[in-house]
Enzyme design. Structure first.
Site: not given
Ligand SMILES: [Zn+2]
Length: 293
Positions: A118, A120, A135, A143, A197, A236, A278
């Site tokens: 996740n 979040d 992730h 940047c 930049c 999943s 859950l």
């Protein structure tokens, strides 16, 4: 994350009756040193839809790939317009009973590591400060020119200055924190560049078509290697970036348990497979284990 087709429909591995199954996960956790891999299903009770899970049904559209994002200014405008519209609701989301139960298990040493798919930030918000965000996280921006990272809060302020009353939070959002927007609204959106930049800003998350940074993957394999068992919560396992840890643990002869609403692509590897909401299930587990002698 590596683009990976959705799994073929498979016979779900013989699912143990929920009560027995939850007890099975409890026994696994009681043995301590269990690595946990979490997915979008853990955050649905915080109001963040899981577009692959049972409540999200089909994805509304194909997620933007890394290649599209980097190759096209129009794609980036579309991405940031949608993301800007959905960001506040992700930023306001709070950990739920599931995140809190995982933190209790982590604090007590029953869980040795938390790896999350996740973006979040809710494990961190629940106090699991060493949760590995496989992730990346939506709370940071990187940047592509100079590599500097900055906070999403900062970018949010800049985007609000550039776009005034643009925000439209009425549309449904997905786990990536973006919404569907009319084309005309997207076309008028003004994107911000790196302050240092002038380079392209990208959320510090792994896009489809992009690989998870190798050192992070290695670290996660080490966490699985250092654990006695692997417990999957709310995923999943549709993408290889998560499924590979399940395969790795199973190949090493470690028990794999899966708590997820609905079948998963890792079911064939699981010794225990439980389909329950859950938050309540994890709360029951954490309470039962805390009360154990
Ligand atoms: Zn830069």
């Amino acid at each position: 994350m590596p683009v990976d087709p959705m799994p073929e429909p498979t016979e779900a591995a013989a699912t143990v009756p929920p009560d027995e199954g939850l007890a099975g996960i409890g026994r696994l956790l009681a043995g301590r040193d269990v690595a946990v891999l979490t997915g979008a299903g853990l955050s649905t009770e915080s109001g963040i839809p899981d577009y692959r899970g049972p409540t999200g049904s089909l994805r509304r559209r194909t997620p933007m790939t890394y290649q599209e994002f980097t190759a096209s200014a129009e794609a980036r405008r579309r991405y940031w317009a949608r993301s800007h519209a959905g960001w506040r609701s992700i930023a306001l989301a709070r950990p739920n009973a599931g995140h809190r139960a995982v933190q209790e298990l982590r604090r007590d040493g029953l869980v040795s590591a938390v790896i999350t798919q996740n973006v979040d930030g809710l494990h961190h918000a629940a106090g699991t400060l060493d949760a590995v965000e496989l992730h990346g996280g939506l709370d940071r921006v990187v940047c592509l020119g100079c590599g500097r990272t900055s906070t999403r809060e900062d970018l949010d302020r800049r985007l609000r200055e550039l776009n005034g009353a643009f925000r439209d939070e009425s549309s449904p959002r997905n786990a990536d924190g973006d919404v569907e927007l009319p084309d005309a609204l997207v076309a008028s959106f003004r994107v911000a560049a790196c302050r240092a930049c002038g380079g392209i800003l990208k959320p510090d998350v792994v896009f489809f078509g992009e690989s998870v940074p190798k050192p992070r993957v290695r670290h996660c394999f080490e966490l699985v290697d250092g654990a006695r068992a692997l417990l999957v919560l709310g995923s999943s396992l549709a993408v290889m970036s998560g499924l590979r840890f399940v395969r790795h643990a199973a190949r090493a002869g470690k028990p794999v348990a899966i708590l997820n609403q609905g079948s998963t692509r890792g079911d064939a590897y699981a010794a225990v497979r439980v389909s329950l909401p859950l938050g309540p299930a994890l709360t029951e587990l954490a309470e039962g284990l805390a009360a154990a002698p």
